[in-house]
Write a protein that holds these residues in place. Structure first.
Motif, PDB file in Angstrom:
ATOM      1  N   ALA A  72       0.801  -1.223   0.000  1.00 12.04           N
ATOM      2  CA  ALA A  72       0.000   0.000   0.000  1.00 12.04           C
ATOM      3  C   ALA A  72       0.833   1.272   0.000  1.00 12.04           C
ATOM      4  N   GLY A  73       0.524   2.161  -0.907  1.00 11.77           N
ATOM      5  CA  GLY A  73       1.066   3.516  -0.876  1.00 11.77           C
ATOM      6  C   GLY A  73       0.019   4.422  -0.251  1.00 11.77           C
ATOM      7  N   LYS A  74       0.196   5.732  -0.443  1.00 15.13           N
ATOM      8  CA  LYS A  74      -0.706   6.698   0.187  1.00 15.13           C
ATOM      9  C   LYS A  74      -2.171   6.473  -0.243  1.00 15.13           C
ATOM     10  N   THR A  75      -2.356   6.282  -1.555  1.00 20.99           N
ATOM     11  CA  THR A  75      -3.717   6.119  -2.067  1.00 20.99           C
ATOM     12  C   THR A  75      -4.371   4.872  -1.497  1.00 20.99           C
ATOM     13  N   LYS A  77      -3.704   3.355   1.205  1.00 19.82           N
ATOM     14  CA  LYS A  77      -3.996   3.501   2.639  1.00 19.82           C
ATOM     15  C   LYS A  77      -5.337   4.226   2.827  1.00 19.82           C
ATOM     16  N   ASN A  79      -7.728   4.311   0.677  1.00 19.40           N
ATOM     17  CA  ASN A  79      -8.790   3.410   0.227  1.00 19.40           C
ATOM     18  C   ASN A  79      -9.140   2.381   1.297  1.00 19.40           C
ATOM     19  N   ALA A  81      -8.771   2.682   4.547  1.00 19.05           N
ATOM     20  CA  ALA A  81      -9.472   3.342   5.658  1.00 19.05           C
ATOM     21  C   ALA A  81     -10.957   3.474   5.357  1.00 19.05           C
ATOM     22  N   ARG A  82     -11.239   3.738   4.098  1.00 24.72           N
ATOM     23  CA  ARG A  82     -12.619   3.981   3.718  1.00 24.72           C
ATOM     24  C   ARG A  82     -13.395   2.687   3.457  1.00 24.72           C
ATOM     25  N   SER A  83     -12.667   1.623   3.112  1.00 24.38           N
ATOM     26  CA  SER A  83     -13.339   0.397   2.667  1.00 24.38           C
ATOM     27  C   SER A  83     -13.808  -0.507   3.790  1.00 24.38           C
ATOM     28  N   ASP A  85     -15.911  -0.317   6.346  1.00 22.31           N
ATOM     29  CA  ASP A  85     -17.359  -0.454   6.559  1.00 22.31           C
ATOM     30  C   ASP A  85     -17.997  -1.298   5.454  1.00 22.31           C
ATOM     31  N   TYR A  86     -17.536  -1.078   4.227  1.00 25.70           N
ATOM     32  CA  TYR A  86     -18.080  -1.815   3.083  1.00 25.70           C
ATOM     33  C   TYR A  86     -17.779  -3.303   3.229  1.00 25.70           C
ATOM     34  N   PHE A  89     -19.740  -4.926   5.927  1.00 24.90           N
ATOM     35  CA  PHE A  89     -21.142  -5.048   5.530  1.00 24.90           C
ATOM     36  C   PHE A  89     -21.338  -6.236   4.593  1.00 24.90           C
ATOM     37  N   GLU A  90     -20.298  -6.507   3.793  1.00 25.07           N
ATOM     38  CA  GLU A  90     -20.363  -7.677   2.912  1.00 25.07           C
ATOM     39  C   GLU A  90     -20.375  -8.970   3.721  1.00 25.07           C
TER      40      GLU A  90
ATOM     41  N   GLY B  46     -13.430   8.962   8.696  1.00 30.06           N
ATOM     42  CA  GLY B  46     -13.463   7.896   7.705  1.00 30.06           C
ATOM     43  C   GLY B  46     -14.393   6.738   8.021  1.00 30.06           C
ATOM     44  N   ARG B 150     -22.327   2.550   1.784  1.00 31.02           N
ATOM     45  CA  ARG B 150     -21.090   1.825   2.031  1.00 31.02           C
ATOM     46  C   ARG B 150     -20.351   1.878   0.701  1.00 31.02           C
ATOM     47  N   SER B 151     -19.227   2.542   0.656  1.00 23.78           N
ATOM     48  CA  SER B 151     -18.572   2.629  -0.646  1.00 23.78           C
ATOM     49  C   SER B 151     -17.091   2.372  -0.535  1.00 23.78           C
ATOM     50  N   VAL B 152     -16.561   1.757  -1.545  1.00 24.43           N
ATOM     51  CA  VAL B 152     -15.119   1.654  -1.721  1.00 24.43           C
ATOM     52  C   VAL B 152     -14.842   2.397  -3.021  1.00 24.43           C
ATOM     53  N   PRO B 153     -13.595   2.759  -3.290  1.00 27.59           N
ATOM     54  CA  PRO B 153     -13.361   3.447  -4.556  1.00 27.59           C
ATOM     55  C   PRO B 153     -13.913   2.624  -5.728  1.00 27.59           C
ATOM     56  N   TRP B 157     -22.594   1.207  -2.618  1.00 30.54           N
ATOM     57  CA  TRP B 157     -23.646   0.298  -2.176  1.00 30.54           C
ATOM     58  C   TRP B 157     -24.465   1.109  -1.179  1.00 30.54           C
ATOM     59  N   GLN B 236       5.336   6.075  -4.835  1.00 30.66           N
ATOM     60  CA  GLN B 236       5.022   4.749  -4.312  1.00 30.66           C
ATOM     61  C   GLN B 236       5.809   4.507  -3.046  1.00 30.66           C
ATOM     62  N   GLU B 237       5.081   4.136  -1.983  1.00 32.83           N
ATOM     63  CA  GLU B 237       5.782   3.887  -0.729  1.00 32.83           C
ATOM     64  C   GLU B 237       6.169   2.421  -0.627  1.00 32.83           C
TER      65      GLU B 237
END
Lengths: 262, 278
Positions: A72-75, A77, A79, A81-83, A85-86, A89-90, B46, B150-153, B157, B236-237
């Motif tokens: 994981a890079g910045k993006t 990470k 993603n 954090a946000r994912s 809950d999704y 829920f799945e 978040g 509930r969303s991922v990039p 949903w 890229q880290e």
């Protein structure tokens, strides 16, 4: 009613999964609570006892997070954090009038404490939406504390009426009370399972465990029959003795407490 | 031309092609009387606290089994964005008895033009940053009582509660909230437009294929940042030796080193463009 989080633990084979199923049935039959049931026992029997087939467990999410965190890079990470809950829920099964979350069996070697903490925060957020949460745990509460919740309201230790069962209950109690700063709780009690008319004789043994008694659940041939046939315990008739005893257990669990462990 | 302009045009062409299907309608966003932001969710950490349970749900949008697509795109070209327009292909929430619908939500925005950064890598990065901010805004700021996301990039949903439906929740209202929230949160946005699809899994899939091109450009762009000296730095880290693109980066570093002093390399619209002194 105040929100209630109940963890059920005890020696393997003591009947904790059956008790969780019976409590689920009792709450569904008698209350309109929003109920979340969590199977935190890696043997994952609770889903079938409740008649459910989970496709995804929290452990599947854990593996996905570990895999993604490796690169994981910045993006990524952001993603991740946000994912959360999704993904949770799945994994959540919304059955008729209650929800179910299976923790699954950890596969990757390593403790991954931050991953567990991350997941735990997601589960705790999810649990905030329910009136009652019941967790079917392992023998002790360590795994619940590590992967599910930082603390609960009530810990129910289930034992059969064997000497080894009661000794294990006492050990679990000692571990829990000695880790009060790590695992928070308000009430801790014992449920004796598969009792058949020996309530009086059992009293000295109960005292020896140092636990308050939350109730007896009698030996019930109907439960054994359903178990053998692989039928969900939610379908038990209301005349089932074990089911009827659950109301007494729940009354003790939901009674106000003055203990201040939590 | 900006980095996502081709995709925005393709999206518009796709929606134009649906006009004859009889399932398309366009709304004009009316100014919201109330705060467009959620009453139950404060942004910043978040997490989404409130959930709408299945038993309280009237309709579920973008369930993983039904097809889902979410995208936010930005451009400097005002003519590519029809400000305040909400286009819907498929049924409105009040028109369906289906418990689950496929769902696509695409938000596009036009940004203030600035001569200083027009056509430069900074301009591209402004577009990319704004698209990310719009994405976050769509995720964090428009949940309301009875509308849970509930969303991922790339995926969304959502659930609309029975109570919200009774209170008049609609995709038109959601579109209005999205437009208001994007304009409020992204200072440089001058126009914003929203597209929804609820018609079929196949329609959502077609749109997803279109926006995938923009996502590929976005992924490529996110790998680089412009340093103070105008050079592109890989962000890229991860250990470079583990990166499959290492050869490309090594080569370009050498090229930059060779040409340093009289030329810089910028990335524009996903391609390398050399620019020398006038």
């Amino acid at each position: 009613m105040d929100k209630k989080i109940v963890a059920v633990c005890g020696k393997g084979g003591s009947g904790k999964t059956a008790l969780v199923a019976l409590m689920t049935k009792y709450l569904l039959e008698n209350y309109k609570h929003r109920l979340l049931v969590i199977d935190a026992d890696p043997t994952m029997n609770l889903s079938s006892v409740l008649g459910l087939s989970p496709n995804k467990t929290v452990n599947d999410i854990r593996e996905q997070i570990i895999k993604e965190a490796r690169k994981a890079g910045k993006t990524e990470k952001n993603n991740l954090a946000r994912s959360l809950d999704y993904m949770l829920f799945e994994a959540l099964i919304e059955a008729d009038r209650f929800s179910f979350l299976g923790m699954g069996r950890p596969e990757s070697l390593g403790c991954y404490c931050p991953v567990n903490d991350f997941l735990k925060s997601g589960i705790e957020t999810l649990a905030e939406n329910y009136d009652v949460v019941i967790i079917d745990g392992e023998a002790g509460v360590e795994q619940i504390n590590r992967q599910v919740m930082k603390g609960v309201d009530t810990v129910v230790i289930v034992s059969d009426i064997s000497n080894r069962g009661l000794q294990t209950a006492a050990i679990i109690k000692n571990v829990i009370t000695s880790h009060k700063k790590i695992f928070k709780y308000q009430k801790l009690g014992l449920v004796l399972n598969r009792v058949s008319g020996q309530e009086e004789q059992l009293q000295p043994y109960i005292v020896k465990t140092g636990l308050d008694l939350l109730g007896f659940v009698p030996e019930d041939p109907l439960v054994a029959k359903f178990d053998l046939e692989g039928r969900p315990l939610l379908e038990l008739p209301c005349e089932s003795e074990a089911y009827r005893a659950t109301s007494g257990v729940w009354a003790h669990i939901s009674a106000p407490t003055h203990e201040t462990g939590r | 031309m900006d980095i996502f302009d081709d995709t925005i045009k393709e999206i518009r062409d796709w929606f134009d092609s649906q006009k004859n299907s009889g399932q398309t309608r366009c709304y004009s966003a009316s100014p919201l009387m109330n705060n467009p932001f959620s009453s139950n969710e404060l942004p910043g950490d978040g997490r989404n606290g409130k959930i709408v349970l299945k038993e309280d749900t009237q309709v579920e949008l973008g369930h993983p089994s039904m097809g889902s697509c979410a995208e936010t795109l930005a451009t400097h070209r005002l003519d590519l964005v029809s400000d305040g327009c909400i286009t819907l292909v498929g049924p409105e929430i009040s028109e369906t008895q289906e418990p689950i619908l496929p769902f696509a939500q695409i938000i596009i925005a036009a940004l203030k033009r600035s001569k200083e950064i027009d056509g430069t890598s900074q301009g591209t990065i402004e577009i990319e940053n704004t698209a990310s901010m719009m994405d976050r805004t769509a995720h964090m700021y428009v949940q309301t009582d009875g509308y849970m996301i509930r969303s991922v990039p790339n995926l969304i949903w959502a659930r609309v509660s029975k109570e919200a439906c009774r209170s008049g929740f609609s995709l038109k209202l959601l579109g209005e909230r999205l437009i208001a929230a994007v304009k409020h949160q992204c200072n440089n946005v001058t126009a914003c437009e929203v597209f929804f699809v609820t018609s079929s899994k196949s329609d959502v899939g077609q749109l997803d294929d279109i926006v995938e091109k923009a996502r590929a450009k976005q992924r490529k762009l996110e790998t680089y940042t412009v340093g103070s000296d105008g050079e592109l730095e890989c962000t890229q880290e991860i250990d470079c030796s583990a990166c499959s693109e290492q050869v490309v980066c090594d080569t370009i570093r050498d090229v930059i080193r060779i040409r340093k002093g009289d030329r810089v390399v910028t990335i524009r619209a996903g391609e390398n463009t050399e620019s020398g002194p006038e």
